[in-house]
Write a protein that holds these residues in place. Structure first.
Motif, PDB file in Angstrom:
ATOM      1  N   ALA A 153      75.423  50.369  62.628  1.00  0.00           N
ATOM      2  CA  ALA A 153      75.151  51.749  62.954  1.00  0.00           C
ATOM      3  C   ALA A 153      74.447  51.414  64.487  1.00  0.00           C
TER       4      ALA A 153
ATOM      5  N   TYR B  78      73.611  58.338  70.931  1.00  0.00           N
ATOM      6  CA  TYR B  78      73.274  59.081  69.834  1.00  0.00           C
ATOM      7  C   TYR B  78      74.035  60.602  69.677  1.00  0.00           C
TER       8      TYR B  78
ATOM      9  N   THR C  46      77.728  59.952  68.657  1.00  0.00           N
ATOM     10  CA  THR C  46      78.051  59.579  67.226  1.00  0.00           C
ATOM     11  C   THR C  46      77.688  60.508  66.160  1.00  0.00           C
ATOM     12  N   SER C  47      78.784  61.075  65.677  1.00  0.00           N
ATOM     13  CA  SER C  47      78.804  61.959  64.459  1.00  0.00           C
ATOM     14  C   SER C  47      78.242  61.249  63.137  1.00  0.00           C
ATOM     15  N   LEU C  48      77.812  62.124  62.448  1.00  0.00           N
ATOM     16  CA  LEU C  48      77.675  61.637  60.827  1.00  0.00           C
ATOM     17  C   LEU C  48      78.941  60.929  60.289  1.00  0.00           C
TER      18      LEU C  48
ATOM     19  N   LEU D 123      79.601  57.576  61.658  1.00  0.00           N
ATOM     20  CA  LEU D 123      78.418  56.470  60.755  1.00  0.00           C
ATOM     21  C   LEU D 123      79.065  56.246  59.592  1.00  0.00           C
TER      22      LEU D 123
ATOM     23  N   LYS E  58      78.002  60.162  51.658  1.00  0.00           N
ATOM     24  CA  LYS E  58      77.114  60.872  52.210  1.00  0.00           C
ATOM     25  C   LYS E  58      75.778  60.637  51.556  1.00  0.00           C
TER      26      LYS E  58
ATOM     27  N   TYR F  25      72.196  59.196  52.918  1.00  0.00           N
ATOM     28  CA  TYR F  25      70.993  60.038  52.736  1.00  0.00           C
ATOM     29  C   TYR F  25      69.962  59.267  51.914  1.00  0.00           C
TER      30      TYR F  25
ATOM     31  N   SER G 271      68.536  60.713  57.431  1.00  0.00           N
ATOM     32  CA  SER G 271      68.807  61.558  58.365  1.00  0.00           C
ATOM     33  C   SER G 271      69.436  60.475  59.624  1.00  0.00           C
ATOM     34  N   LYS G 272      70.456  61.167  60.347  1.00  0.00           N
ATOM     35  CA  LYS G 272      70.799  60.220  61.456  1.00  0.00           C
ATOM     36  C   LYS G 272      69.845  60.080  62.393  1.00  0.00           C
ATOM     37  N   SER G 273      68.794  60.910  62.458  1.00  0.00           N
ATOM     38  CA  SER G 273      67.723  60.694  63.618  1.00  0.00           C
ATOM     39  C   SER G 273      66.943  59.369  63.023  1.00  0.00           C
TER      40      SER G 273
ATOM     41  N   PHE H 265      68.921  56.386  63.681  1.00  0.00           N
ATOM     42  CA  PHE H 265      68.807  56.020  65.020  1.00  0.00           C
ATOM     43  C   PHE H 265      67.432  55.331  65.294  1.00  0.00           C
TER      44      PHE H 265
END
Length: 195
Positions: free
Chosen positions: A18, A27, A30-32, A35, A43, A47, A52-54, A57
């Motif tokens: 990632a 950031y 880059t979509s979910l 990733l 998914k 999770y 989360s993506k944030s 990151f």
């Protein structure tokens, strides 16, 4: 309380994958799904592991910082002198003008540019990471001063910040397409501040 199924993948490998994706695309770009495709995670696994993506990151920035500072410290140990470490580090930027990982810039500076202080948590992470790099530069400068290869009257902290600023600029220029000769010329001028 229900305990979820144990993770069936290597979270460190997924984090590294990632990080490299964020480094290449940024950031926002880059979509979910990007990733999930890159890491091979579902998914639910994503999770469960990263929330989360944030959050992922933020962990990717910390991962990058750790590897970068570990690598810089190892290079400093191998260089044999403070001045040799600094010079090699800057001269190696010219190598980034070609090669498989060329022109990515620095993930920290890319992030600073992308977020432009719009996210306080990310800004703190980037600032803390850059402070760590300044400390490594300052240690190398103080070492070089004790070795007699940098004037002891120079302010080591100010010179360290100057070097970080120039390294950032060089990496941005490489990312923007500057050629090797241009980068080498700027490196020569930058290193002349050590004399």
């Amino acid at each position: 309380m229900t305990i979820g199924r144990p993770l069936q993948f290597d979270p460190d490998q997924a984090l590294d994958t990632a990080m490299r994706l964020f480094w290449r695309k940024g950031y926002e770009s880059t979509s979910l799904q990007d990733l999930l495709n890159a890491t091979g995670l579902s998914k639910s696994s994503f999770y469960q592991a990263f929330k989360s993506k944030s959050r992922l990151f933020q962990r990717a920035i910390q991962h990058y910082k750790k590897h970068l500072t570990d690598d810089l410290r190892a290079q400093r140990q191998q260089a044999g002198s403070g001045r040799a470490f600094i010079e090699a580090l800057f001269r190696n930027v010219a190598d980034e003008t070609s090669g498989p990982d060329s022109r990515r810039g620095c993930l920290l500076m890319n992030t600073a540019n992308e977020f432009a202080q719009s996210d306080a948590d990310i800004a703190r992470l980037v600032s803390n990471s850059l402070d760590r790099i300044v400390v490594i530069f300052e240690e190398a400068i103080r070492q070089a001063q004790s070795e007699g290869t940098i004037d002891q009257n120079k302010d080591a902290r100010a010179l360290a910040v100057y070097l970080l600023s120039n390294m950032s600029g060089l990496k941005n220029m490489v990312k923007a397409g500057a050629d090797r000769a241009t980068i080498e010329g700027i490196v020569d001028i930058t290193l002349s501040a050590l004399d």
